[in-house]
Design an enzyme around this catalytic site. Structure first.
Site, PDB file in Angstrom:
ATOM      1  N   GLY A  79      -9.633  12.754 -31.149  1.00  9.59           N
ATOM      2  CA  GLY A  79     -10.348  13.573 -32.227  1.00  9.59           C
ATOM      3  C   GLY A  79     -11.650  13.899 -31.592  1.00  9.59           C
ATOM      4  O   GLY A  79     -11.665  14.053 -30.339  1.00  9.59           O
ATOM      5  N   CYS A 121     -11.989  17.894 -21.449  1.00 14.52           N
ATOM      6  CA  CYS A 121     -12.495  16.632 -21.025  1.00 14.52           C
ATOM      7  C   CYS A 121     -11.888  16.198 -19.713  1.00 14.52           C
ATOM      8  O   CYS A 121     -12.483  14.986 -19.204  1.00 14.52           O
ATOM      9  CB  CYS A 121     -11.944  15.625 -22.196  1.00 14.52           C
ATOM     10  SG  CYS A 121     -12.986  16.001 -23.811  1.00 14.52           S
ATOM     11  N   TYR A 150     -10.837   8.862 -22.878  1.00 18.74           N
ATOM     12  CA  TYR A 150      -9.812  10.177 -23.220  1.00 18.74           C
ATOM     13  C   TYR A 150      -9.751  11.089 -21.857  1.00 18.74           C
ATOM     14  O   TYR A 150      -8.317  11.477 -21.619  1.00 18.74           O
ATOM     15  CB  TYR A 150     -10.513  10.965 -24.426  1.00 18.74           C
ATOM     16  CG  TYR A 150      -9.887  12.173 -24.922  1.00 18.74           C
ATOM     17  CD1 TYR A 150      -8.558  11.854 -25.851  1.00 18.74           C
ATOM     18  CD2 TYR A 150     -10.297  13.560 -24.669  1.00 18.74           C
ATOM     19  CE1 TYR A 150      -7.850  13.012 -26.117  1.00 18.74           C
ATOM     20  CE2 TYR A 150      -9.693  14.521 -25.056  1.00 18.74           C
ATOM     21  CZ  TYR A 150      -8.462  14.298 -25.972  1.00 18.74           C
ATOM     22  OH  TYR A 150      -7.809  15.481 -26.532  1.00 18.74           O
ATOM     23  N   ARG A 223     -21.209  24.607 -26.257  1.00 21.35           N
ATOM     24  CA  ARG A 223     -19.952  24.375 -26.072  1.00 21.35           C
ATOM     25  C   ARG A 223     -19.054  25.867 -26.351  1.00 21.35           C
ATOM     26  O   ARG A 223     -19.794  26.933 -26.955  1.00 21.35           O
ATOM     27  CB  ARG A 223     -19.267  23.609 -27.359  1.00 21.35           C
ATOM     28  CG  ARG A 223     -19.697  22.088 -27.258  1.00 21.35           C
ATOM     29  CD  ARG A 223     -19.079  21.361 -26.285  1.00 21.35           C
ATOM     30  NE  ARG A 223     -19.023  20.081 -26.204  1.00 21.35           N
ATOM     31  CZ  ARG A 223     -20.238  19.388 -25.817  1.00 21.35           C
ATOM     32  NH1 ARG A 223     -21.252  19.861 -25.246  1.00 21.35           N
ATOM     33  NH2 ARG A 223     -20.402  18.212 -25.786  1.00 21.35           N
TER      34      ARG A 223
HETATM   35  N1  GKE Z   1     -18.147  15.815 -34.142  1.00 23.09           N
HETATM   36  C1  GKE Z   1     -19.238  16.218 -34.401  1.00 23.09           C
HETATM   37  N2  GKE Z   1     -19.686  15.886 -35.824  1.00 23.09           N
HETATM   38  N3  GKE Z   1     -19.951  16.613 -33.579  1.00 23.09           N
HETATM   39  C2  GKE Z   1     -21.193  16.834 -33.769  1.00 23.09           C
HETATM   40  C3  GKE Z   1     -21.724  16.659 -34.968  1.00 23.09           C
HETATM   41  C4  GKE Z   1     -20.989  16.295 -36.102  1.00 23.09           C
HETATM   42  O1  GKE Z   1     -21.677  16.074 -37.076  1.00 23.09           O
HETATM   43  N4  GKE Z   1     -23.151  17.159 -35.040  1.00 23.09           N
HETATM   44  C5  GKE Z   1     -23.441  17.649 -33.602  1.00 23.09           C
HETATM   45  N5  GKE Z   1     -22.278  17.434 -32.948  1.00 23.09           N
HETATM   46  C6  GKE Z   1     -22.246  17.726 -31.599  1.00 23.09           C
HETATM   47  C7  GKE Z   1     -21.604  16.308 -30.760  1.00 23.09           C
HETATM   48  O2  GKE Z   1     -22.659  15.490 -30.733  1.00 23.09           O
HETATM   49  C8  GKE Z   1     -21.363  17.214 -29.449  1.00 23.09           C
HETATM   50  O3  GKE Z   1     -22.528  17.203 -28.731  1.00 23.09           O
HETATM   51  C9  GKE Z   1     -20.869  18.424 -29.956  1.00 23.09           C
HETATM   52  O4  GKE Z   1     -21.255  18.706 -31.348  1.00 23.09           O
HETATM   53  C10 GKE Z   1     -19.377  18.868 -29.825  1.00 23.09           C
HETATM   54  O5  GKE Z   1     -18.723  17.756 -30.463  1.00 23.09           O
HETATM   55  P1  GKE Z   1     -17.159  17.846 -30.527  1.00 23.09           P
HETATM   56  O6  GKE Z   1     -16.870  18.969 -31.123  1.00 23.09           O
HETATM   57  O7  GKE Z   1     -16.954  16.651 -31.580  1.00 23.09           O
HETATM   58  O8  GKE Z   1     -16.397  17.445 -29.301  1.00 23.09           O
HETATM   59  P2  GKE Z   1     -16.654  17.922 -27.897  1.00 23.09           P
HETATM   60  O9  GKE Z   1     -16.659  19.332 -27.671  1.00 23.09           O
HETATM   61  O10 GKE Z   1     -17.812  17.135 -27.290  1.00 23.09           O
HETATM   62  O11 GKE Z   1     -15.276  17.080 -27.093  1.00 23.09           O
HETATM   63  C11 GKE Z   1     -14.138  17.531 -27.402  1.00 23.09           C
HETATM   64  O12 GKE Z   1     -13.606  18.352 -26.465  1.00 23.09           O
HETATM   65  C12 GKE Z   1     -12.191  18.845 -26.645  1.00 23.09           C
HETATM   66  C13 GKE Z   1     -12.099  19.756 -25.279  1.00 23.09           C
HETATM   67  O13 GKE Z   1     -12.930  20.769 -25.211  1.00 23.09           O
HETATM   68  C14 GKE Z   1     -13.380  16.304 -27.453  1.00 23.09           C
HETATM   69  O14 GKE Z   1     -13.799  15.367 -28.717  1.00 23.09           O
HETATM   70  C15 GKE Z   1     -11.788  16.418 -27.450  1.00 23.09           C
HETATM   71  O15 GKE Z   1     -11.373  16.257 -28.824  1.00 23.09           O
HETATM   72  C16 GKE Z   1     -11.379  17.843 -26.934  1.00 23.09           C
HETATM   73  O16 GKE Z   1     -10.648  17.513 -25.729  1.00 23.09           O
END
Ligand code: GKE
Length: 334
Positions: A79, A121, A150, A223
């Protein structure tokens, strides 16, 4: 005439649901396998053979790949940040799925392609300390210091794919997905990623008449996000191509999380005060995809801008939200 049997492991999930649909359209017989009860599948395609099974179990994997020519291994317990940060052991247990799917595919003997969905990741955390990112090149995965839990599992399973190719001749293909989003994805419940979370929070505020929203971290994190249609095209492209090293499959359009929220506010026609929760799971400070290699090897670049993709995602989540909670005072505000 059907092209052969393609197995989509994890096909009850977001990406797998779209992939199964695309493979059916291409003329494959498709077997979809997922651990979730079918009522919880994100999409169900009646033309496919739909199977509920736990692919951590080797015997289930053997049944899943029986008679197949292609295997798409997308099954994983995963997730967004809220899930992977708090469930590292569960994330690492996906190694059982990857191990057993590879063993079953090798032993089946008929598998012409085994696609594995790895993740951004896997990249070394030291390369992702600053919001002001240098996009990640494939070699930045080593020396290994991936996302705890992960990311380690993904990096290990990538290596397994490599060695099943080198030692056993299984035709593995590996792509490193960068945060995939779109309609029919998870938008509440704790596994959702930032694009869907921003949509849900802003829709909830709009319908409730709220003036504030919570953002995890200071919002300066960066991101890139890849729209689902680009992801499906990429999977097909990787699968058709000759074997090669794992490559990035992602967008290189960088945004801050605050920028993402502001984009969604624009769709909603509202402006909210941001409350920053600095104790929430944050992950790396900055991450972007360097697409030089994928352009060289496949001549490929993602075709859908963040704004186009986010608008489609917002519209879909809006419909889902209203269908579930009504258009008035709502309850899903997490
Ligand atoms: N999920 C979420 N929900 N993230 C939030 C929120 C919220 O309400 N508010 C701010 N953020 C921030 C998170 O703290 C993080 O810094 C950034 O947005 C992106 O969170 P994300 O979309 O949940 O996940 P990430 O990009 O950090 O990581 C994901 O990367 C992928 C690969 O690029 C992972 O969770 C993996 O699911 C996946 O492999």
């Amino acid at each position: 005439m059907a092209k052969g049997l393609a197995v989509v492991a994890g096909g009850g999930g977001f990406i797998g649901g779209f992939l199964a649909k695309d493979l059916l359209k291409q003329g494959y017989n498709v077997r979809v396998v997922d651990i979730k009860p079918m009522d919880d599948w994100y999409q169900v395609h009646p033309e496919a053979e739909n199977v509920v099974a736990d692919l951590k179990d080797l015997a289930s994997c053997r049944r899943a790949v029986k008679g197949a020519t292609r295997v798409y291994q997308l099954a994983a317990d995963m997730g967004g940040m809220g899930f992977i940060e708090n469930n590292k052991a569960l994330c690492m247990l996906s190694v059982l799925i990857n191990t057993h799917m590879l063993m079953a595919a090798k032993d089946e003997g008929s598998i012409e392609r085994f696609f594995y969905s790895s993740s951004a990741c896997v990249y070394n955390a030291d390369k992702q300390k600053s919001e002001d990112v240098v996009p990640l090149k494939e070699e930045d995965a080593y020396p290994g210091m991936p996302e705890d839990g992960y990311g380690w599992e993904k990096l290990f399973s990538e290596r397994m794919c490599r060695h099943f190719y080198e030692d056993f001749g299984l035709e593995t293909r590996v792509a490193r997905f960068h945060n995939v989003y779109g309609p029919h994805g998870t938008w509440e419940g704790g596994r959702e990623k930032a694009p869907a979370a921003m949509c849900r929070k802003i829709i909830a505020a709009k319908l409730n008449g709220d003036t504030e929203m919570e953002i995890w971290g200071d919002g300066k994190q960066t991101r890139s996000f890849m729209y689902i249609d680009d992801c499906i095209k990429g999977i097909n492209m990787f699968t058709e191509a000759p074997h090669g090293e794992p490559l990035n499959l992602g967008s290189d359009e960088l945004t801050t999380i605050l920028g993402l929220a502001e984009m969604v506010e624009g769709f909603a026609g509202i402006k909210l005060k941001k409350n920053h929760n600095l104790n929430a799971p944050k992950g790396v400070n900055g991450r972007n995809s360097d697409n030089t290699k994928i352009k060289q090897v496949h001549g490929w670049a993602p075709g859908i801008t963040l704004k186009e993709g986010m608008k489609k995602t917002y519209d879909w989540i809006y419909e889902e939200y209203v269908a579930k909670y009504g258009a008035g005072k709502a309850t899903a505000k997490v």
